[in-house]
Design a protein around this motif. Structure first.
Motif, PDB file in Angstrom:
ATOM      1  N   GLY C  73     -12.938  -9.980 -10.752  1.00 30.25           N
ATOM      2  CA  GLY C  73     -12.979 -10.281 -12.178  1.00 30.25           C
ATOM      3  C   GLY C  73     -11.611 -10.089 -12.821  1.00 30.25           C
ATOM      4  O   GLY C  73     -11.160 -10.919 -13.608  1.00 30.25           O
ATOM      5  N   PHE C  74     -10.935  -9.002 -12.422  1.00 30.89           N
ATOM      6  CA  PHE C  74      -9.611  -8.751 -12.982  1.00 30.89           C
ATOM      7  C   PHE C  74      -8.636  -9.859 -12.567  1.00 30.89           C
ATOM      8  O   PHE C  74      -7.861 -10.365 -13.386  1.00 30.89           O
ATOM      9  CB  PHE C  74      -9.107  -7.380 -12.512  1.00 30.89           C
ATOM     10  CG  PHE C  74      -7.724  -7.060 -12.998  1.00 30.89           C
ATOM     11  CD1 PHE C  74      -7.507  -6.778 -14.351  1.00 30.89           C
ATOM     12  CD2 PHE C  74      -6.644  -7.061 -12.135  1.00 30.89           C
ATOM     13  CE1 PHE C  74      -6.237  -6.505 -14.811  1.00 30.89           C
ATOM     14  CE2 PHE C  74      -5.369  -6.783 -12.590  1.00 30.89           C
ATOM     15  CZ  PHE C  74      -5.165  -6.503 -13.924  1.00 30.89           C
ATOM     16  N   SER C  75      -8.711 -10.254 -11.272  1.00 36.36           N
ATOM     17  CA  SER C  75      -7.843 -11.348 -10.815  1.00 36.36           C
ATOM     18  C   SER C  75      -8.120 -12.598 -11.633  1.00 36.36           C
ATOM     19  O   SER C  75      -7.191 -13.313 -12.038  1.00 36.36           O
ATOM     20  CB  SER C  75      -8.089 -11.668  -9.340  1.00 36.36           C
ATOM     21  OG  SER C  75      -8.170 -10.496  -8.581  1.00 36.36           O
ATOM     22  N   GLY C  76      -9.416 -12.860 -11.861  1.00 38.94           N
ATOM     23  CA  GLY C  76      -9.793 -14.033 -12.636  1.00 38.94           C
ATOM     24  C   GLY C  76      -9.229 -13.964 -14.045  1.00 38.94           C
ATOM     25  O   GLY C  76      -8.718 -14.949 -14.583  1.00 38.94           O
ATOM     26  N   TRP C  77      -9.279 -12.766 -14.608  1.00 40.94           N
ATOM     27  CA  TRP C  77      -8.763 -12.595 -15.976  1.00 40.94           C
ATOM     28  C   TRP C  77      -7.269 -12.862 -16.004  1.00 40.94           C
ATOM     29  O   TRP C  77      -6.749 -13.568 -16.875  1.00 40.94           O
ATOM     30  CB  TRP C  77      -9.075 -11.176 -16.469  1.00 40.94           C
ATOM     31  CG  TRP C  77      -8.601 -10.939 -17.859  1.00 40.94           C
ATOM     32  CD1 TRP C  77      -9.218 -11.324 -19.009  1.00 40.94           C
ATOM     33  CD2 TRP C  77      -7.386 -10.294 -18.249  1.00 40.94           C
ATOM     34  NE1 TRP C  77      -8.478 -10.957 -20.094  1.00 40.94           N
ATOM     35  CE2 TRP C  77      -7.342 -10.329 -19.661  1.00 40.94           C
ATOM     36  CE3 TRP C  77      -6.341  -9.695 -17.550  1.00 40.94           C
ATOM     37  CZ2 TRP C  77      -6.293  -9.771 -20.381  1.00 40.94           C
ATOM     38  CZ3 TRP C  77      -5.302  -9.151 -18.258  1.00 40.94           C
ATOM     39  CH2 TRP C  77      -5.278  -9.201 -19.665  1.00 40.94           C
ATOM     40  N   VAL C  78      -6.560 -12.273 -15.009  1.00 33.56           N
ATOM     41  CA  VAL C  78      -5.105 -12.463 -14.962  1.00 33.56           C
ATOM     42  C   VAL C  78      -4.774 -13.943 -14.831  1.00 33.56           C
ATOM     43  O   VAL C  78      -3.915 -14.472 -15.537  1.00 33.56           O
ATOM     44  CB  VAL C  78      -4.492 -11.660 -13.787  1.00 33.56           C
ATOM     45  CG1 VAL C  78      -3.043 -12.044 -13.565  1.00 33.56           C
ATOM     46  CG2 VAL C  78      -4.609 -10.180 -14.061  1.00 33.56           C
ATOM     47  N   ALA C 185     -14.968 -17.424 -17.011  1.00 31.06           N
ATOM     48  CA  ALA C 185     -14.179 -17.467 -15.773  1.00 31.06           C
ATOM     49  C   ALA C 185     -14.225 -16.111 -15.083  1.00 31.06           C
ATOM     50  O   ALA C 185     -14.446 -16.018 -13.875  1.00 31.06           O
ATOM     51  CB  ALA C 185     -12.734 -17.865 -16.078  1.00 31.06           C
ATOM     52  N   VAL C 186     -14.040 -15.063 -15.877  1.00 34.80           N
ATOM     53  CA  VAL C 186     -14.063 -13.717 -15.293  1.00 34.80           C
ATOM     54  C   VAL C 186     -15.417 -13.460 -14.646  1.00 34.80           C
ATOM     55  O   VAL C 186     -15.506 -12.922 -13.531  1.00 34.80           O
ATOM     56  CB  VAL C 186     -13.753 -12.667 -16.376  1.00 34.80           C
ATOM     57  CG1 VAL C 186     -14.052 -11.268 -15.860  1.00 34.80           C
ATOM     58  CG2 VAL C 186     -12.304 -12.780 -16.803  1.00 34.80           C
ATOM     59  N   ALA C 187     -16.499 -13.888 -15.314  1.00 30.20           N
ATOM     60  CA  ALA C 187     -17.827 -13.668 -14.763  1.00 30.20           C
ATOM     61  C   ALA C 187     -18.001 -14.393 -13.436  1.00 30.20           C
ATOM     62  O   ALA C 187     -18.534 -13.835 -12.471  1.00 30.20           O
ATOM     63  CB  ALA C 187     -18.887 -14.133 -15.762  1.00 30.20           C
ATOM     64  N   VAL C 188     -17.526 -15.636 -13.385  1.00 30.62           N
ATOM     65  CA  VAL C 188     -17.665 -16.398 -12.138  1.00 30.62           C
ATOM     66  C   VAL C 188     -16.864 -15.739 -11.023  1.00 30.62           C
ATOM     67  O   VAL C 188     -17.343 -15.567  -9.899  1.00 30.62           O
ATOM     68  CB  VAL C 188     -17.201 -17.852 -12.337  1.00 30.62           C
ATOM     69  CG1 VAL C 188     -17.248 -18.613 -11.024  1.00 30.62           C
ATOM     70  CG2 VAL C 188     -18.071 -18.552 -13.351  1.00 30.62           C
ATOM     71  N   TRP C 189     -15.647 -15.342 -11.352  1.00 27.03           N
ATOM     72  CA  TRP C 189     -14.817 -14.646 -10.359  1.00 27.03           C
ATOM     73  C   TRP C 189     -15.536 -13.404  -9.834  1.00 27.03           C
ATOM     74  O   TRP C 189     -15.604 -13.175  -8.638  1.00 27.03           O
ATOM     75  CB  TRP C 189     -13.492 -14.232 -10.974  1.00 27.03           C
ATOM     76  CG  TRP C 189     -12.410 -15.239 -10.860  1.00 27.03           C
ATOM     77  CD1 TRP C 189     -12.192 -16.287 -11.702  1.00 27.03           C
ATOM     78  CD2 TRP C 189     -11.387 -15.315  -9.861  1.00 27.03           C
ATOM     79  NE1 TRP C 189     -11.098 -17.001 -11.286  1.00 27.03           N
ATOM     80  CE2 TRP C 189     -10.584 -16.428 -10.168  1.00 27.03           C
ATOM     81  CE3 TRP C 189     -11.072 -14.548  -8.744  1.00 27.03           C
ATOM     82  CZ2 TRP C 189      -9.487 -16.798  -9.389  1.00 27.03           C
ATOM     83  CZ3 TRP C 189      -9.981 -14.910  -7.975  1.00 27.03           C
ATOM     84  CH2 TRP C 189      -9.197 -16.015  -8.296  1.00 27.03           C
TER      85      TRP C 189
END
Lengths: 393, 585, 285
Positions: C73-78, C185-189
């Motif tokens: 999720g963090f990677s997705g956020w970044v 996006a974060v949720a999907v990641w």
């Protein structure tokens, strides 16, 4: 091209010069005057996928002890242990730096996934000796300048075959070779040699599984061939996974399972016990480090004092350093890389209590001085020593 | 390659610095600088494949492995051969592998191609692990033949190869073929419309990238003596990719900087006592920062800034002056126009239309976008195609230029049926188009864009086109131009290729009113000046009235009407269709 | 042969689940994640490290899943925060960066010391027409199909799925419509991180892979995803299972056995030449 390109190029050139000058200055400021230490190097994989920090760590422990006792004829040993991060480029860089900048006179206690092949030619060109603590690659055992103190996978594997056929007395011994990096052929040659020497015939030779893949096909093939003992080459994690599959196939008690010394560790034992697969044999390339043999006391004290983990691998670093210290003490006159290499070339066999056979160097073009192992077996209370030295001819 | 005085000075200085360093530095530093050169060759190959041709490559070290393998093998089989020759052979035998991958993946692009390269890298890694590199099993190392066994000579060889390869690739990058790589990176569609062989461009980029990497691999064989797969893992390829991205390796300086980073960051970490695995972390984070900022790697950005400064006082837009003496214009164009006049007369006697579209039907699934549309564009006319949004105008352009996978009906150019040709062939036959969305390649200069668009045939027409459309100086990088000027440049490029018909998809979008009117005037002159017909899609009726002679109206995929401009535009049905409900109410 | 195919299905399931993650992430967020398997490896290794530290298996699995989800999720956020706008290619290079960082961290944290990798599935096996089938194979297959089924239902029939699909096509428009695309996006990641860990927990007990070899299981998964053009979940699942089965069968064929790791590459080249025999152009206009 237009003028701004030119400026780009000039900028890069200037940056290069500036960078070299800066780093070069740092390099030049080594002071050689003070204590005149004897400089020894090591190139090991300390970071990366399979780190071996305890091998050069153990060598450092030996040198600390020697220095505390007054050094070599009053001169302390300065030990430069470099990391190669399992990257051949870094290994090459580190060795050249140690020789050309730090002026080391020999390498000792290296343990690396890549260092031997990256530096064998360089050591030969400079005629400098490396007594590896742990030789991993085949190249470590094929150079005139590198002599690892461990058996290496090939000789270790041989000792397992001899133990299975000669000591355990099995007729149907099945070598399973988990493929990795071009080692299959040397294994096959070795098996032929073993068959000739002992008059036995391998019941089934399996080369179908790549190290790290699901070993089930090889295990099932061994079952179908009616093997009594299976000798397989595994690194630590694979040994655990292999035995797990053996158990799942219900074959744990039906035959003997023997693997390389990497399995001889506390953590493998814990894992084997956890998954209920005790009984595995492994070879110990040095005096088994988990036994209570009094000869181990010096090693144990030195490493404990230095805070280095007590592992089988660390014995390689310890033994190689002890051998070097002996050789250094024997040198009369200047200690240079030439004189150290010369001393090794004319070395009489050196006994070391932790090794099953004396260390030799001599003029040979390839070295594998340690071809003796003791066998250990995973029992209820840990790894137990179950044999005397098994020597591979 | 034209070498200006300052360039020769810079290059000379660079060589002088290199030679001096090679002679005075201790061998350790000479060794490090050799590694810099080898790494720079790999970085430059990534610069070519990824930065220039737009393909993410995760297998450059695998190509290097093939080169290294070849050199190791040759060194044993042919011990008397000079080392530089072995290295070159290593590169040459690697190139076909790159070419094969390129050909097999002609229809694959973008991230999908990255997956293919990663697949190749892991597969080759596995295959190489099965056997060892030649000589490793027996402990027979590759020793470069004298004098290259000496570190200083090896240094000279590595840098010489890097410089030769760079000069070669820089020259090629300015050729029509090399400019094709950049065109393919921006848009394969637009590249094909310029007559670029898309598959060929991608394959040649792969093959040359493989050649470079293979040479680097051969040098590595000489440097290490014994090679293992550890030198060439997929992970190393990835680290080299991010380093190339970080530094901007499409430029020589960027490639050298990548080499410096790979060698001196670990060196620095050692000296300040940090663990080595921080090096990859630093390179990866640096690359992320470059991606985040956009606009290329460190050296590419520096280059851009220097460029901007260099062109600070240069006109970088197309300044179409609104009023112009048409007779003067016609006089200026006289020779060209007169020559073309003869051809046109011949056409007219034959009475064959320039472009003829007969009952064209295009369906996406069940939805018919075009239904039995007929359209005829005569030589020497500007024919407008109008209709409300979604009427199928752009689809018609796609169908005529060959971008639709399937359509029914007949399309003929100058009487010859062209349905079976792809977009590139049609472009070569003389159908050129522009796009609604500007595709002018921002990484190259005006001059190079015109060279690429004109192809071999049209070089002599470039001055005339420049004159008509008031293009800025040829050395101006396209990225400094505004959108409207780029749009005009696209038209200029299309005209330079001597097309038979030019399809303009909304050329006035993004232009100011005065500019738009001026452009309409120029479009009107195109047939007379260049002897080429124009099919014009445009929403701006003022533009249509000025530029075109006849109009065809599409509504909901069907032909509504066709005829002279004044008649059609005043037709109530057209007004109704065009303005839709507005008129109905 | 049949033995080999069956034994390959466990690996096949792992490839299939990873491929589903890759496809879903690509469809919904427009990122081709080269670090997908490495995220799973992180979760799995956290789990086994905890098991080694005498934590109960259930809790360890929970922690592993949680760590992987949070990291993903963090990677997705970044990526959404800093690489939201650029092309899919740029974002994918971003995931190469992610893979390098995860590998470096993984080597650092977990080294290569062996770990007991207990199976989540009780060890049992039964005979099916003369072939020995282990329970873990069956469970792995069921999990794979359940995940793929649930995801395709979610995507096709729920409001969330439709929103997500819209987001990948027009992130900016959807944002203007008031949907927080970054949050989605974060949720999907995070979800793909969780599922990847699950996939790794299925395969780890039979292979006991290192962190590195686990991370590179993304290659067969990417190949499987590519066969479905990164859009069709079911083709990706079928391809993943097929790659596993072919690898398993290949292990039993003399001469091919040593090179079966190269099978995915051979498959992808042949398949692409066939699937792309007609010219298709890149995004219009």
């Amino acid at each position: 091209m237009t003028p701004y390109r030119t400026r780009g190029i000039s900028l890069v050139s200037l940056a290069t010069i500036a960078g070299l000058w800066l780093t070069g200055c740092a390099a030049g400021s080594d002071n050689v005057e003070e204590a005149q230490p004897i400089k020894i190097g090591a190139v090991s994989s300390i970071t990366g996928p399979a780190p071996f920090p305890e091998v050069p760590g153990a060598a450092q422990a030996v040198f600390d002890r020697v220095n505390a006792d007054g050094g070599i004829n009053g001169r302390p040993i300065e030990f430069f242990s470099e990391d190669d991060g399992a990257d051949p480029a870094q290994a090459g860089q580190a060795a050249r730096r140690l020789v050309d900048e730090n002026k080391v006179v020999a390498f000792v206690g290296s343990a690396s996934l890549v260092e031997c092949s990256a530096n064998a030619v360089f050591y030969a060109q400079r005629d400098i000796v490396s007594i590896s603590g742990t030789g991993v690659e085949p190249a470590c055992f094929e150079s005139a300048n590198i002599a690892p103190v461990n058996n290496g996978t090939i000789q270790g594997y041989a000792s397992l075959l001899y133990y299975a056929s000669e000591t355990l007395g099995h007729e149907k011994v099945c070598p399973v070779i988990l493929n990795s990096a071009g080692l299959t052929d040397p294994y096959l040659e070795l098996i032929e040699k073993w068959e000739e020497e002992t008059g036995s015939t391998a019941a089934h030779i399996d080369t179908s599984v790549v190290l790290g893949d699901d070993p089930a096909p090889a295990i099932l093939a061994a079952r179908d061939a009616g093997c009594e003992a299976v000798v397989f080459n595994a690194n630590e994690p694979v040994a655990v996974a292999f035995m797990n599959t053996v158990k799942q196939q219900g074959l744990l008690d039906q035959m003997d399972w023997l693997t390389l010394t990497s399995a001889y560790s506390e953590s493998v034992f814990e894992a084997l016990k956890e998954q209920g697969t005790l009984g595995l044999y492994a070879n110990s390339e040095f005096l088994p480090f988990m036994s209570d043999d009094p000869e181990l006391a010096g090693w144990r004290t030195a490493l404990t004092d230095a805070g280095v983990p007590l592992t089988s691998l660390s014995m390689g670093g310890y033994v190689s350093a002890e051998i070097l210290v002996d050789v250094l003490k024997s040198i009369e006159g200047d200690i240079t890389s030439e004189s150290v290499t010369e001393a090794f070339r004319s070395l009489e066999p050196v006994e070391n209590p932790l090794m099953g056979m004396p260390f030799t160097f001599g003029d040979e073009t390839a070295h594998n001085p340690n071809r003796a192992s003791m066998m250990v077996q995973a029992g209820e209370n840990g790894w137990e020593t179950v044999s005397d030295w098994v020597l591979v001819p | 390659m034209r070498l200006g005085k300052p360039t020769r000075l810079g290059g000379g200085l660079f060589l002088l610095v290199l030679v001096t360093l090679g002679l005075i530095l201790p061998t350790y530093w000479v060794y490090l600088l050799s590694t810099v050169a080898i790494t720079a060759i790999i970085a430059r190959s990534i610069g070519l494949v990824t930065h220039q041709a737009g393909i993410i490559t995760l297998c450059q070290m695998s190509f290097a492995a093939l080169g290294g393998w070849a050199v190791s093998w040759l060194d044993i089989a042919w011990p008397t051969a000079p080392f530089p020759m072995l290295v070159l052979i290593g590169g040459v035998v690697t190139a076909p592998v790159g070419l094969l991958i390129g050909i097999a993946t002609t229809r694959v692009r973008g991230v999908e191609l990255a997956v293919v390269t990663l697949g190749f890298a892991t597969a080759l890694d596995l295959v190489l692990r099965q056997g060892s590199f030649p000589g490793v099993g027996e402990g027979t190392p590759v020793i470069p033949s004298a004098p290259f066994d000496d570190p200083r000579w090896f240094f000279a060889l590595a840098w010489a190869l890097l410089i030769v390869l760079q000069v070669g690739i820089a020259t090629l990058s300015r050729s029509v073929h090399g400019l094709g790589w950049t065109a393919v990176r921006v848009s394969e569609r637009a590249a094909a419309a310029l007559g670029v062989r898309v598959g060929g461009a991608k394959s040649s980029a792969f093959a040359l990238g493989a050649l470079f990497a293979g040479i680097a691999g051969g040098l590595l064989a000489g440097q290490y003596g014994l090679l293992t797969t550890a030198v060439f893992t997929p992970l190393t390829s990835m680290v080299h990719l991010v380093t190339a991205v970080l530094c901007g390796a499409s430029i020589f300086g960027g490639a050298v900087l990548a080499g410096l980073f790979v060698v001196f960051i670990p060196e620095l970490l050692r000296r300040i006592g940090l663990p080595l695995d921080a090096a990859n972390t630093l390179l990866a984070l640096g690359a992320f920062d470059v991606l985040r900022r956009g606009g290329g790697g460190l050296v590419e950005k520096l280059n851009d800034q220097l460029q901007e400064r260099a062109f600070r006082n240069t006109r970088v837009t197309c300044q179409l002056s609104p009023v112009r003496d048409e007779r003067l214009q016609a006089d200026a164009m006289q020779p060209d126009g007169a020559a073309l006049q003869g051809e046109t007369v011949k056409h007219q006697t034959l009475r064959v239309a320039c472009l003829h579209v007969d009952s064209l039907t295009v369906a996406f699934g069940d939805h018919r976008v075009l239904e039995a549309v007929n359209l005829t564009v005569e030589h020497e006319e500007v024919h407008a195609l109008i209709g409300p949004n979604g009427a199928g105008k752009s689809t018609l352009v796609d169908a005529v230029t060959g971008f639709l996978p399937s359509c029914e009906g007949r399309v003929s150019l100058d009487g010859k049926p062209i349905e079976r040709f792809g977009p590139r062939e049609r472009a070569r036959l003389g159908i050129r188009r522009t796009f609604q969305y500007v595709h002018a390649i921002d990484a190259i200069t005006v001059e190079n864009y015109l060279k690429l668009a004109a192809g071999a045939a049209g070089a002599e027409r470039i001055p005339a086109v420049r004159e008509l459309l008031d293009l800025p100086d040829g050395g101006v990088p396209i990225r400094l131009m505004d959108v409207g000027s780029r749009r005009i440049l696209e038209i200029a490029g299309a005209l330079a290729s001597k097309p038979q018909i030019l399809l303009l998809d909304e050329p006035a979008a993004g232009l100011g009113e005065a500019e738009s009117r001026a452009l309409a005037e120029r479009v009107r002159q195109i047939p007379a000046v260049f002897g080429c017909a124009v099919l014009l899609i445009e929403h701006d009726m003022g533009f249509v009235r000025v530029a075109s002679t006849r109009v065809t109206v599409l509504d909901d995929g069907r032909l509504l009407t066709s005829g002279p401009v004044s008649e059609v535009l005043d037709d109530p049905r057209v007004i109704a269709a065009y303005l839709g409900q507005e008129t109905a109410s | 042969m049949l033995d080999g195919i069956i034994s390959g299905l466990v690996s096949g399931s792992t490839y299939a689940i990873l491929a589903v993650c890759v496809v879903v992430l690509y469809r919904l967020v427009g990122v081709l994640n080269f670090g997908q398997a490495a995220l799973g490896a992180l979760g799995a290794y956290v789990c086994y490290a905890l098991v080694g530290a005498e934590v109960s298996l259930a809790l360890a699995v929970f922690c592993g899943l949680a760590v992987a989800s949070v990291t993903a999720g963090f990677s997705g956020w970044v990526l959404a925060r800093w690489l939201g706008e650029p092309s899919a290619i740029v974002r994918s290079v971003g995931t190469v960066v992610l893979l390098i960082l995860l590998l470096t961290a993984g080597f650092r944290l977990f080294g290569d010391s062996p770990r007991a990798m207990p199976s989540l599935v009780p060890e049992a096996a039964f005979d099916l027409g003369g072939v020995r089938v282990s329970l873990s194979t069956v469970i792995a297959l069921l999990v794979t199909i359940a995940i793929a089924g649930a995801l395709s239902l979610l995507l096709r029939y729920t409001q969330l799925g439709i929103r997500l699909e819209a987001m990948s096509e027009r992130p900016l428009t959807v944002q203007l419509l008031g949907v927080n695309s970054r949050q989605l996006a974060v949720a999907v990641w995070a979800a793909t991180g969780l599922l990847s860990t699950l996939a790794m927990l299925l395969i780890a007990p039979t292979r006991n892979p290192t962190f590195e070899s686990m991370s590179f299981l993304v290659v067969p998964a990417l190949v499987a995803g590519l066969l479905g053009a990164f859009s069709n979940v079911w083709i990706a699942v079928a391809s993943g299972l097929a790659i596993g089965a072919v690898e398993g069968a290949g292990a039993r064929i003399e001469g091919l056995a040593d090179y079966r790791g190269a099978i995915p590459f051979a498959i992808i080249i042949v398949a692409l030449i066939w699937l792309r025999r007609r010219e298709v152009w890149d995004a219009a206009r």
